[in-house]
Motif scaffolding. Structure first.
Motif, mmCIF file in Angstrom:
data_model
loop_
_atom_site.group_PDB
_atom_site.id
_atom_site.type_symbol
_atom_site.label_atom_id
_atom_site.label_comp_id
_atom_site.label_asym_id
_atom_site.label_seq_id
_atom_site.Cartn_x
_atom_site.Cartn_y
_atom_site.Cartn_z
ATOM 1 N N THR A 1 -2.969 0.305 -3.974
ATOM 2 C CA THR A 1 -2.563 -0.987 -3.420
ATOM 3 C C THR A 1 -2.671 -2.049 -4.504
ATOM 4 N N LEU B 1 -8.359 6.039 -3.282
ATOM 5 C CA LEU B 1 -7.626 4.775 -3.108
ATOM 6 C C LEU B 1 -8.024 3.799 -4.210
ATOM 7 N N CYS C 1 -1.575 6.155 5.738
ATOM 8 C CA CYS C 1 -2.325 7.409 5.918
ATOM 9 C C CYS C 1 -1.776 8.205 7.106
ATOM 10 N N VAL D 1 0.879 -1.180 0.000
ATOM 11 C CA VAL D 1 0.000 0.000 0.000
ATOM 12 C C VAL D 1 0.904 1.214 0.000
ATOM 13 N N LEU E 1 -2.848 0.166 5.465
ATOM 14 C CA LEU E 1 -3.396 1.399 4.880
ATOM 15 C C LEU E 1 -3.390 2.521 5.917
ATOM 16 N N LEU F 1 -3.866 7.163 -3.113
ATOM 17 C CA LEU F 1 -3.331 5.949 -2.523
ATOM 18 C C LEU F 1 -3.552 4.784 -3.483
#
Lengths: 423, 423
Positions: free
Chosen positions: B215, B253, B284, B192, B280, B213
């Motif tokens: 992943t 994300l 953050c 991530v 995650l 973001l």
């Protein structure tokens, strides 16, 4: 240091009395002395306001959970309940330099001891003496300076002592704040006057305001309390986010009735009471605006007017959010008509509106219409920023409610004052 | 300008990947270019993040009533409802220098036009392109720079483009903010990572944050949205008062699933999902703390820990009120262990407690016990203030709830940056 006189709001219609203050109303004397709370022997640091006779008294105190000892002591004297503080008092004693907050049982002993010292000097009951303190938090307050200062202040009490008293309660204030107005009703002329301190009020937690108000109108304590709450809501509560929530906030109003000793007390909802409320509100607004104007490091008084809100709560929230926006306040310090920051503050205030319906004016210049940028003359905007008072108007286009808040700009000096307040 | 790496919070247990960012996860490329939104030709001002394939995507957007056109456009693509934004996307395009906020129908046309330009370049549907903008409010955003910049960025897309992208979204940020972590579950290693901008976040209405973001874990959109909300609540929402309420706040994300193409999507409440949520959250938090540390004019990261609160809401309110106190923040700028300001903030926060039960520590030094001043070594306090991160701990003695907030100190530079942002 000069006394602040303010002409706002003209609509209330009472001219301010030149040099008026806490001793303008009949039946009150005051004094300010150097008692020794501060090192500088030339700085007044203790004020005493005394009524000729015990008289109806109302107060509004902080709701802060960390409330100071003098707040607890004074609140107890006026009934003890939060939000219902009224009764009878003879005198108010205020020291500056030390807030007597976060000082525990010892602090309560000093607050009670102070009242006893004043009661001794005035030959009255300790329960008739209200106490207030302002200054640094968490440092023990000594009783000794009161033992020296109270007799000195008592000896100096006079109808001309209001200005010394107003100076004695100052902390980071740069000007003393006092004003008074007269009004006529029931065939008599009555006066309302007062003094206040508080210059760190721009930001929520800087609200260590103290105000002492007097009138010579005949009003019973419960009625007086209603008038005070109305006036405070329209004035001091419109300057600070939480004027009711710093550790020491205190606003006391005493009514001697001395201007018409034989007159029956003003009844609630009578014309006389409404005239009194207007006069009291004007005095409180004058003091509140003086606080905003004297905000720590401030160079400008800022008035935020919201119109067109869907509800009164929306109007209040919108005005408060704009007035507390550090971005708006720094933009004003920088003479920058950056209305986008006003729009962003309105948008996050929780007030309901469509951005397409919003209008914003800065110093009378339309800068946003229908939620969109409105071309304006930047040079003209700069010129208008030279004024001492900056007026921001925003119409939300969502209803008929309005609200006004006062604040000041946010400058380098604010940081300088607060980064080393203790030193 | 350096990339921020942060070791906090160690308890989450994932080491940050050195140089990690928005392209650390498999299946993503990115680029940052100078498209012409800013005058300085050496300053990157447009970032493009692209997934190999359209993939599950979740987002959290501002709730500001004055929300910007790109927020409206992107929210529509992800379902349209506030608080329920998830679906499928292929790319995110971000420009800095202009927020495309308060720009009306013309602004919406530019946001849609931008998506169309990117869709052309990537040969995908315009509905698969999310847009975000950051910068000044109320100034029309031109489409032309996108017409030049998007083909250039597309040509530069690479697994190494994350850092350029992180630089391209900066406004008053002084450092680019990116980080990434890996975690193992289900026999695979997943990553991530992300980038963020936002340095004006210390004060409520400065929250113009944007985070992208990515992943390579396999997660469906609705599940992804739940994970994102949890992570945002524990990170970005703990830095700003209203990270969800500036005009442009956007956190996106995307999940490519590329690290294990044959694996079934992580189920809600599965171990794999919980591991993903922790990873995650750590990313953050790393980005959120980098924002606080890079607060406008900030010299210190400030962590406020509240313990002993009666309720979770009380803990949150107390932490937030202390973290937002300009008096606390200026005291820290002045290296002043003025705990009375912390006490006053706690007292007005609305949290329920008895002042006699309150303990306060500054950088591990006990400065208040039982609501009273605790003697401490001022020289030692000054030494501890030399650290980059200032930790304030307050125990309310009223229960078992706790909360943490991050902020920074309030300095002269904050005023300098914001008094003339437009000039």
């Amino acid at each position: 240091m000069t006394i602040v006189q303010d002409t706002y709001p003209a609509s209330l219609g009472f001219p301010f009395i030149e040099g008026g203050g806490v001793t303008s109303a009949q039946g009150f004397t005051a004094a300010g002395v150097h008692a020794g709370f501060r090192a500088n022997p030339h700085r007044l640091d203790m004020a005493l306001v005394v009524a000729q006779e015990p008289c109806p008294t109302a107060a509004v105190f902080t709701r802060n959970a960390f409330c100071a000892a003098p707040v607890r002591a004074s609140r107890m004297r006026l009934g003890g309940a939060i939000g219902k503080s009224y009764g009878t008092a003879r005198a108010v004693i205020v020291n500056s330099g030390n807030a007597n907050a976060a000082t525990g049982d010892a602090g309560m002993e000093v607050a009670e001891g102070t009242a006893a010292v004043v009661a001794d000097a005035l030959d009255c009951a300790p329960d008739e003496v209200l106490v207030a303190s302002t200054g640094v938090i968490g440092v023990p307050l000594a009783l000794d300076p009161f033992r020296q200062g109270v007799p000195a202040a008592t000896a100096k009490l006079s109808r001309h002592g209001g200005t010394d008293a107003a100076h004695a309660i100052m902390t980071t204030d740069t000007v003393a704040k006092e004003c008074a107005v007269s009004f006529c009703t029931e065939g008599h002329t009555f006066t309302v006057g007062g003094m206040a301190k508080g210059s760190g009020m721009i930001m929520p937690d800087m609200a260590t305001m103290i105000a002492v108000l007097t009138t010579d109108a005949p009003i019973q304590a419960a009625t007086l309390h209603e008038a005070l709450r109305r006036a405070v809501d329209a004035s001091f509560h419109k300057v600070t986010v939480d004027s009711d929530s710093s550790t020491n906030d205190t606003c006391i109003l005493m009514a001697s009735g001395a201007a018409a000793p034989d007159l029956a007390p003003f009844a609630r909802e009578s014309e006389a009471f409404e005239a009194f409320c207007r006069a009291l509100t004007q005095v409180c607004m004058g003091l509140a605006r003086a606080m905003a104007r004297d905000g720590e490091g401030a160079s400008k008084l800022v008035t935020v007017n919201i119109t067109g809100a869907a509800t009164a709560a929306d109007a209040e929230a919108a005005a408060r959010t704009v007035a507390n926006s550090p971005l708006v306040k720094t933009a004003i310090a920088g003479r920058d008509a950056n209305w986008g920051r006003i729009a962003a503050a309105l948008g996050r205030s929780g007030a309901h509106f469509d951005q397409e319906a919003v209008s914003i004016d800065i110093m009378g210049l339309p800068v946003c219409r229908g939620g969109l940028a409105q071309p304006f003359d930047e040079a003209e905007a700069l010129r208008r920023f030279e004024q001492d008072e900056i007026v921001l108007d925003a119409d939300l286009g969502a209803g008929a409610h309005r609200a006004t808040m006062w604040t000041c700009d946010l400058t380098h000096d604010y940081i300088a004052i607060n980064a080393d307040y203790r030193s």
